[in-house]
Design an enzyme around this catalytic site. Structure first.
Site, PDB file in Angstrom:
ATOM      1  N   LYS A 174       1.295  11.912  -6.727  1.00 55.75           N
ATOM      2  CA  LYS A 174       1.008  11.743  -5.299  1.00 55.75           C
ATOM      3  C   LYS A 174       2.231  12.100  -4.459  1.00 55.75           C
ATOM      4  O   LYS A 174       3.327  11.577  -4.683  1.00 55.75           O
ATOM      5  CB  LYS A 174       0.591  10.296  -5.049  1.00 55.75           C
ATOM      6  CG  LYS A 174       0.152   9.982  -3.637  1.00 55.75           C
ATOM      7  CD  LYS A 174      -0.326   8.533  -3.557  1.00 55.75           C
ATOM      8  CE  LYS A 174      -0.820   8.163  -2.181  1.00 55.75           C
ATOM      9  NZ  LYS A 174      -1.305   6.759  -2.144  1.00 55.75           N
ATOM     10  N   GLU A 177      -8.128   6.066  -7.627  1.00 49.43           N
ATOM     11  CA  GLU A 177      -6.691   5.841  -7.675  1.00 49.43           C
ATOM     12  C   GLU A 177      -6.402   4.539  -8.424  1.00 49.43           C
ATOM     13  O   GLU A 177      -7.203   3.603  -8.415  1.00 49.43           O
ATOM     14  CB  GLU A 177      -6.138   5.773  -6.252  1.00 49.43           C
ATOM     15  CG  GLU A 177      -4.630   5.619  -6.160  1.00 49.43           C
ATOM     16  CD  GLU A 177      -4.111   5.542  -4.730  1.00 49.43           C
ATOM     17  OE1 GLU A 177      -2.922   5.814  -4.524  1.00 49.43           O
ATOM     18  OE2 GLU A 177      -4.912   5.210  -3.817  1.00 49.43           O
ATOM     19  N   CYS A 228      -5.543   9.849  -2.265  1.00 48.34           N
ATOM     20  CA  CYS A 228      -5.599   8.877  -1.184  1.00 48.34           C
ATOM     21  C   CYS A 228      -4.912   9.365   0.100  1.00 48.34           C
ATOM     22  O   CYS A 228      -5.436  10.224   0.801  1.00 48.34           O
ATOM     23  CB  CYS A 228      -5.026   7.555  -1.679  1.00 48.34           C
ATOM     24  SG  CYS A 228      -5.528   6.115  -0.680  1.00 48.34           S
TER      25      CYS A 228
END
Length: 276
Positions: free
Chosen positions: A114, A40, A155
């Site tokens: 995300k 990330e 994540c």
């Protein structure tokens, strides 16, 4: 397929970070990797939103994206850029946290924003409000490429099993969770969450991570957990990178996906039920 996870310790200076990232990708190629994954925010780890807006780029102008696309084409490899911090072209001026899968032609096969924002108060000294600086995505992405069917996530997404389930239902053999994980929650939950996603889906889980203390000349530093992880479809940890930056290589065998799902056909056994 020979696969490599890059565990990085980037600063808040994208221009300074890029040569090291390029060097590590090329080293992974020289080690025989055909599929290379970065963490990330590969281009910049920063605690300052103002600084991010000063140093980050729009997608069409981003030098990290351009360089890694060139590397994929030059070396005939797949590269998953875990994510890049990017400026948005929309009216919402918040940044984008966007992952890219690059094919050996250098083309972008798929991109994913995300979905789940890390808005938490872990303790009195460690709080995060990711949604204040980043726009959340709203679409799950399955990328089909020669390296396999890749369900893309980032994540904090790993805490939401419905996303992983939707990706596996759509055909994902591999789930990617590139991360810049908190050391506190990493020690408590990192391995358990990633193993759970692999076991539930009978899928490979690949999680390249940022690690260590991320330097900044002007702003507060940030620490990340490291421990880039590979979990096979049976839930076994194939690779744990610990906390040292580096290149971590393993063999990705997609036949293990079918084997795990044959042994425990939980998805076939699932039944509809009424809510409580």
């Amino acid at each position: 397929m020979r696969t490599a996870l890059l565990q990085l310790n980037v600063s808040d200076d994208p221009e300074a970070n890029l040569p090291r990232t390029v060097q590590m990708v090329q080293q992974a190629v020289d080690m025989g990797a055909e599929f290379i994954l970065t963490p990330e925010v590969t281009n910049c780890v920063s605690t300052s939103r103002t600084h991010q807006h000063d140093v980050l780029h729009h997608q069409d102008d981003d030098p990290t994206l351009a360089a890694l696309r060139d590397l994929a084409k030059q070396n005939d490899v797949h590269i998953l850029i875990g994510s890049l911090g990017l400026k948005s072209d929309t009216e919402d001026k918040r940044l984008l946290n966007r992952s890219f899968l690059i094919c050996p032609r250098g083309d972008i096969v798929a991109q994913y924003d995300k979905i789940h924002m890390f808005d938490v108060a872990i303790n009195n000294t460690e709080t995060f409000q990711e949604s204040a600086g980043y726009q959340p995505g709203n679409r799950a992405v399955l990328a089909k490429a020669d390296c396999g069917a890749v369900g893309m996530a980032i994540c904090y997404d790993m805490r939401f099993p419905r996303l992983a389930d939707a990706l596996v239902t759509a055909g994902a053999q591999i789930l990617t969770f590139p991360a810049a994980f908190s050391p506190v929650t990493g020690a408590a939950h990192w391995h358990s969450l990633l193993r759970a996603r692999a076991i539930e889906g009978g899928a490979w889980v690949l999680a390249p991570a940022q690690t260590g203390t991320h330097s900044s000349a002007l702003h507060k530093t940030r620490d990340t957990y490291g421990h880039s992880l590979v979990v096979d479809p049976w839930g076994e940890v194939v690779l744990d990178a610990g906390t040292a930056p580096g290149i971590y290589v393993f063999d990705l065998d997609l036949e293990k996906v079918a084997e795990a799902r044959r042994r425990i056909p939980s998805r076939d056994n699932a039944r509809a039920f009424e809510g409580p």
